[in-house]
Design a protein around this motif. Sequence first.
Motif, PDB file in Angstrom:
ATOM      1  N   ILE A  11       0.835  -1.211   0.000  1.00  0.00           N
ATOM      2  CA  ILE A  11       0.000   0.000   0.000  1.00  0.00           C
ATOM      3  C   ILE A  11       0.865   1.255   0.000  1.00  0.00           C
ATOM      4  N   ILE A  12       1.903   1.263   0.846  1.00  0.00           N
ATOM      5  CA  ILE A  12       2.790   2.434   0.917  1.00  0.00           C
ATOM      6  C   ILE A  12       3.508   2.635  -0.414  1.00  0.00           C
ATOM      7  N   ALA A  13       4.013   1.551  -1.005  1.00  0.00           N
ATOM      8  CA  ALA A  13       4.725   1.665  -2.281  1.00  0.00           C
ATOM      9  C   ALA A  13       3.796   2.178  -3.379  1.00  0.00           C
ATOM     10  N   ALA A  14       2.570   1.658  -3.418  1.00  0.00           N
ATOM     11  CA  ALA A  14       1.603   2.118  -4.421  1.00  0.00           C
ATOM     12  C   ALA A  14       1.273   3.593  -4.212  1.00  0.00           C
ATOM     13  N   MET A  15       1.116   4.005  -2.950  1.00  0.00           N
ATOM     14  CA  MET A  15       0.818   5.403  -2.651  1.00  0.00           C
ATOM     15  C   MET A  15       1.960   6.312  -3.114  1.00  0.00           C
ATOM     16  N   SER A  32      -7.273   7.232  -0.309  1.00  0.00           N
ATOM     17  CA  SER A  32      -7.312   5.916  -0.956  1.00  0.00           C
ATOM     18  C   SER A  32      -6.439   4.922  -0.198  1.00  0.00           C
ATOM     19  N   ALA A  33      -5.251   5.365   0.226  1.00  0.00           N
ATOM     20  CA  ALA A  33      -4.370   4.490   0.998  1.00  0.00           C
ATOM     21  C   ALA A  33      -5.004   4.121   2.335  1.00  0.00           C
ATOM     22  N   ALA A 499      -4.639  13.976   8.110  1.00  0.00           N
ATOM     23  CA  ALA A 499      -5.547  13.135   8.889  1.00  0.00           C
ATOM     24  C   ALA A 499      -5.604  11.712   8.343  1.00  0.00           C
ATOM     25  N   ALA A 500      -5.533  11.562   7.032  1.00  0.00           N
ATOM     26  CA  ALA A 500      -5.609  10.230   6.430  1.00  0.00           C
ATOM     27  C   ALA A 500      -4.323   9.440   6.637  1.00  0.00           C
TER      28      ALA A 500
END
Length: 635
Positions: A11-15, A32-33, A499-500
């Motif tokens: 998820i972090i890499a995609a973000m 989205s993440a 916040a996200a």
Amino acid sequence: MTPSQILIFTIIAAMLLVLLWGRFRHDFVALSALMACVVTGLVSPDAAFAGFGHPAVITVACVLILSRGLKDTGAVDWLARRVIPRKAGRATSMAVLLGLGAALSGFMNNVGAMALLMPVAIKMSHRLDLTPGQVLMPLAFGTILGGMTTLIGTPPNLIVSSFRDDAGYGPFAMFDFAPVGAAVALAGVVFIVLLGWRLVPQREGSGGESFDPGAYLTEVRVPRDSKAVGMTLRAFETELEQSHAQVVGLLRNDVRMTAPHGGRRIRENDVLLLEAEVAALAEALAVLGIKLEEERAPDEDAPTDEKAQTRDTDRSATGRRRSLPASLEKLRGGRADGTEDEAETRPRKDDDVVLRELAVLPGSTIAGLSASDINLRARFGLNLLAVSREARPPHARLRNLKLKSGDLLLMHGPSDAIFEFVNETGCVPLDERALRMPDARLALFAVAILLGSIALVTSGLLPASAAFTLGVVATMAARTVPMRQIYSSIDWPVIVLLAALMPVAEAMQTTEAAGLLANVLVMTIAQGNAVAALTMIMITTIILSSVMNNAATAAVLCPIAIGIAASLDVNPDSFLMAVAIGASCAFLTPIGHQNNTLILGPGGFRFGDYWKLGLPLEIIVVAVSVPILLLVWPL
């Protein structure tokens, strides 16, 4: 590697890839993440939106509101006029401008400080015979450097402080960032002033950024306490030289003088006809304490015969009232018998006061009428501040000037009243102007509120989130920011982004992914050397913050920095400070920091122009900050 660690790394890499791609907004990518973490079970639904109540997020929002108060009341404009020299050379002028920008950025949002000083920088570039970009880029970098000196100077500092608190070490104090941040800022500013500005590519700024109708003609009255009383017109224009305003007429005792002699002295209650651009009006008003004539109450200071003329502009020479068309009676807000409706003439009260440019179309019902004819103040609660026309207006007072199709009107008043006027008259709204009327009393309130909030944080009486929220309450009570503009002062995409990302960063810790990544970095790159690891985390942060949002960079790398410190069994404060410095130093691209983006158009820059000054500055930042970090925050 566990399945949860694989998920969070994916998820972090995609973000990061999507952020680097730049196709989507940062807040959308962060949300989205966050939702991906919720769907995969890495973040519980109950904790998904906890970031919106996080103290760091609240503090950022409050600082933006307080910065708006300093901006709208003219407090920073007043400071800039008194600090920045008018006739100094390049080095001195640049040093004062950057020093002021850096100092302001320490106590207000650095994007706000940049926006306030941009017009000053552009004017200075003309005086110093430089392109706008040669002053704008140094100013942008100077304000970024200044933001790293205090807790509230930039969002990454607040994020780093919050991660320190969450790790059990407590938050950083207001000036914990100052020893390292001030040294780096000073070194950076000195380099830019002495040499750096010469590395900026010489490009002409784009001229089509916004509609510009040119100079407006407006009336200003000289009150008793104005500095202009007793000055010659020539000296008056010299004082307004930087505002590009000139006197084209003078009204004294109902006698109008066109093109008055420069040696004539200004008296109390004189009305001057000024020709100036909209952006220069506020400065012209503030420099010598003059007032827009149409801002006064309808009968204030007006001679008796002039009041009679204003009331009776629709009477014939015999004194008998003319028969007026129904459309004109409607615009006047009167009844058929000529009396005014009390409900219509009651003063309006509205916090949402704006400055609007309106164009008079050929079919407009006000063509051929004046502001007095339609009872502009009584009927709509509006002030006609200025008129722009291809040919100079005839020799008539502004309120009695017959409007023509093609005229541009500068209208001041509540936004709903302006749109009511537009709907009834058929005028076309063009642009909302940011003319800040100077208000010394409100400016003092705004400064006192900010200093009071800082004092509460510095003394430890209240945490930053509570202290600055209290400052916002005081701002609302004192109305240094209009009530309807409180929430529009907040940069909501940044708030949503922060916040996200808070729960996403928390997921990196709960899955122990941050510790795993930290161990890999320490063992393979730093080879177990703490100083090398410190330098590595700072350079990594600098690189990432140059291609993605600096607040997002800080949120992602803080857990990794804490993990590296734990792996090496050293002081985590050194590594958190390294992240704070690296996240604040986004000088390589126009997308790393909002200040860089602000100057892209006005400076005429290309994407590859920033590194020419930014790369040497980044090297100086690392060379200066690492030794001072080891001294102030020893491992």
